[in-house]
Design a protein around this motif. Sequence first.
Motif, PDB file in Angstrom:
ATOM      1  N   ASP A  90       0.823  -1.214   0.000  1.00  0.00           N
ATOM      2  CA  ASP A  90       0.000   0.000   0.000  1.00  0.00           C
ATOM      3  C   ASP A  90       0.858   1.267   0.000  1.00  0.00           C
ATOM      4  O   ASP A  90       0.462   2.290  -0.559  1.00  0.00           O
ATOM      5  N   GLU A  91       2.036   1.209   0.612  1.00  0.00           N
ATOM      6  CA  GLU A  91       2.950   2.361   0.577  1.00  0.00           C
ATOM      7  C   GLU A  91       3.495   2.581  -0.833  1.00  0.00           C
ATOM      8  O   GLU A  91       3.574   3.718  -1.304  1.00  0.00           O
ATOM      9  N   VAL A  92       3.856   1.486  -1.489  1.00  0.00           N
ATOM     10  CA  VAL A  92       4.361   1.579  -2.865  1.00  0.00           C
ATOM     11  C   VAL A  92       3.289   2.199  -3.760  1.00  0.00           C
ATOM     12  O   VAL A  92       3.550   3.110  -4.543  1.00  0.00           O
ATOM     13  N   ALA A 109       0.812   4.115  -2.853  1.00  0.00           N
ATOM     14  CA  ALA A 109       0.595   5.512  -2.472  1.00  0.00           C
ATOM     15  C   ALA A 109       1.649   6.426  -3.094  1.00  0.00           C
ATOM     16  O   ALA A 109       1.344   7.546  -3.522  1.00  0.00           O
ATOM     17  N   ILE A 110       2.891   5.957  -3.170  1.00  0.00           N
ATOM     18  CA  ILE A 110       3.957   6.738  -3.807  1.00  0.00           C
ATOM     19  C   ILE A 110       3.655   6.893  -5.295  1.00  0.00           C
ATOM     20  O   ILE A 110       3.760   7.987  -5.855  1.00  0.00           O
ATOM     21  N   ALA A 111       3.282   5.798  -5.946  1.00  0.00           N
ATOM     22  CA  ALA A 111       2.944   5.848  -7.373  1.00  0.00           C
ATOM     23  C   ALA A 111       1.740   6.758  -7.610  1.00  0.00           C
ATOM     24  O   ALA A 111       1.735   7.562  -8.550  1.00  0.00           O
ATOM     25  N   ASP A 112       0.717   6.635  -6.770  1.00  0.00           N
ATOM     26  CA  ASP A 112      -0.482   7.467  -6.912  1.00  0.00           C
ATOM     27  C   ASP A 112      -0.159   8.949  -6.731  1.00  0.00           C
ATOM     28  O   ASP A 112      -0.640   9.801  -7.482  1.00  0.00           O
ATOM     29  N   ALA A 113       0.641   9.269  -5.724  1.00  0.00           N
ATOM     30  CA  ALA A 113       1.002  10.663  -5.454  1.00  0.00           C
ATOM     31  C   ALA A 113       1.780  11.253  -6.627  1.00  0.00           C
ATOM     32  O   ALA A 113       1.533  12.399  -7.041  1.00  0.00           O
ATOM     33  N   THR A 114       2.691  10.473  -7.167  1.00  0.00           N
ATOM     34  CA  THR A 114       3.476  10.937  -8.307  1.00  0.00           C
ATOM     35  C   THR A 114       2.567  11.191  -9.507  1.00  0.00           C
ATOM     36  O   THR A 114       2.658  12.238 -10.164  1.00  0.00           O
ATOM     37  N   HIS A 115       1.684  10.253  -9.783  1.00  0.00           N
ATOM     38  CA  HIS A 115       0.778  10.419 -10.925  1.00  0.00           C
ATOM     39  C   HIS A 115      -0.141  11.618 -10.731  1.00  0.00           C
ATOM     40  O   HIS A 115      -0.352  12.410 -11.666  1.00  0.00           O
ATOM     41  N   ARG A 120       8.102  20.322  -6.961  1.00  0.00           N
ATOM     42  CA  ARG A 120       7.502  20.736  -5.684  1.00  0.00           C
ATOM     43  C   ARG A 120       6.249  19.936  -5.360  1.00  0.00           C
ATOM     44  O   ARG A 120       6.047  19.491  -4.232  1.00  0.00           O
ATOM     45  N   ASN A 121       5.404  19.760  -6.365  1.00  0.00           N
ATOM     46  CA  ASN A 121       4.139  19.067  -6.139  1.00  0.00           C
ATOM     47  C   ASN A 121       4.373  17.618  -5.729  1.00  0.00           C
ATOM     48  O   ASN A 121       3.723  17.116  -4.808  1.00  0.00           O
ATOM     49  N   ILE A 122       5.304  16.948  -6.379  1.00  0.00           N
ATOM     50  CA  ILE A 122       5.612  15.570  -5.998  1.00  0.00           C
ATOM     51  C   ILE A 122       6.142  15.527  -4.580  1.00  0.00           C
ATOM     52  O   ILE A 122       5.683  14.725  -3.749  1.00  0.00           O
ATOM     53  N   ALA A 123       7.100  16.380  -4.259  1.00  0.00           N
ATOM     54  CA  ALA A 123       7.676  16.393  -2.906  1.00  0.00           C
ATOM     55  C   ALA A 123       6.602  16.669  -1.855  1.00  0.00           C
ATOM     56  O   ALA A 123       6.573  16.024  -0.798  1.00  0.00           O
ATOM     57  N   GLU A 124       5.708  17.609  -2.138  1.00  0.00           N
ATOM     58  CA  GLU A 124       4.633  17.929  -1.190  1.00  0.00           C
ATOM     59  C   GLU A 124       3.689  16.746  -1.000  1.00  0.00           C
ATOM     60  O   GLU A 124       3.198  16.512   0.109  1.00  0.00           O
ATOM     61  N   ARG A 125       3.428  16.005  -2.046  1.00  0.00           N
ATOM     62  CA  ARG A 125       2.526  14.853  -1.953  1.00  0.00           C
ATOM     63  C   ARG A 125       3.183  13.653  -1.257  1.00  0.00           C
ATOM     64  O   ARG A 125       2.493  12.827  -0.677  1.00  0.00           O
ATOM     65  N   LEU A 126       4.510  13.565  -1.329  1.00  0.00           N
ATOM     66  CA  LEU A 126       5.200  12.452  -0.681  1.00  0.00           C
ATOM     67  C   LEU A 126       5.447  12.712   0.815  1.00  0.00           C
ATOM     68  O   LEU A 126       5.560  11.768   1.593  1.00  0.00           O
ATOM     69  N   GLU A 127       5.496  13.962   1.212  1.00  0.00           N
ATOM     70  CA  GLU A 127       5.770  14.290   2.617  1.00  0.00           C
ATOM     71  C   GLU A 127       4.774  13.653   3.591  1.00  0.00           C
ATOM     72  O   GLU A 127       5.188  13.063   4.596  1.00  0.00           O
ATOM     73  N   PRO A 128       3.458  13.700   3.325  1.00  0.00           N
ATOM     74  CA  PRO A 128       2.518  13.044   4.248  1.00  0.00           C
ATOM     75  C   PRO A 128       2.686  11.522   4.319  1.00  0.00           C
ATOM     76  O   PRO A 128       2.182  10.884   5.237  1.00  0.00           O
ATOM     77  N   LEU A 129       3.423  10.953   3.361  1.00  0.00           N
ATOM     78  CA  LEU A 129       3.688   9.521   3.362  1.00  0.00           C
ATOM     79  C   LEU A 129       4.955   9.184   4.149  1.00  0.00           C
ATOM     80  O   LEU A 129       5.414   8.050   4.128  1.00  0.00           O
TER      81      LEU A 129
END
Length: 134
Positions: A15-17, A19-25, A87-96
């Motif tokens: 689920d973490e993997v 979430a990373i893929a989803d956030a990036t997309h 920036r957007n990718i980094a911001e989306r990965l931070e909560p993970l």
Amino acid sequence: MPFVRIDLIRGRRPDEVRAIADATHQALVDVLGIPERDRFQVVTEHDADHVIALDAGLGFERTDRLVMIQIFTQSGRTTEVKQRVYRNIAERLEPLGIGGEDVFIGIVENGSQDWSFGFGRAQYVEGVLPVPGR
């Protein structure tokens, strides 16, 4: 249309993997305006000793939460747009639980002639698909 490769150090839950893929997309959908179903990603996990990612002299340490992202896309996007993607990718990965020091992103550009989406055809060149940004 971007093709995204995500490299991780082995050990994350499925689920973490995802979430990373989803956030990036989602960052690419939001910033580049690509369609939601325009999703091509490969996630590869590596043993920790198979990943070497230092700080390029910036003075920070990376952790085993490292995420390395390569975005292959057509040329033509501005530096500002690329910075918004980073920036957007980094911001989306931070909560993970992935800190900014562990987000490494590279954009590789090419042309419409460099893509085939199946059947051995160059759909952009043939006019079957519209060239993004045109």
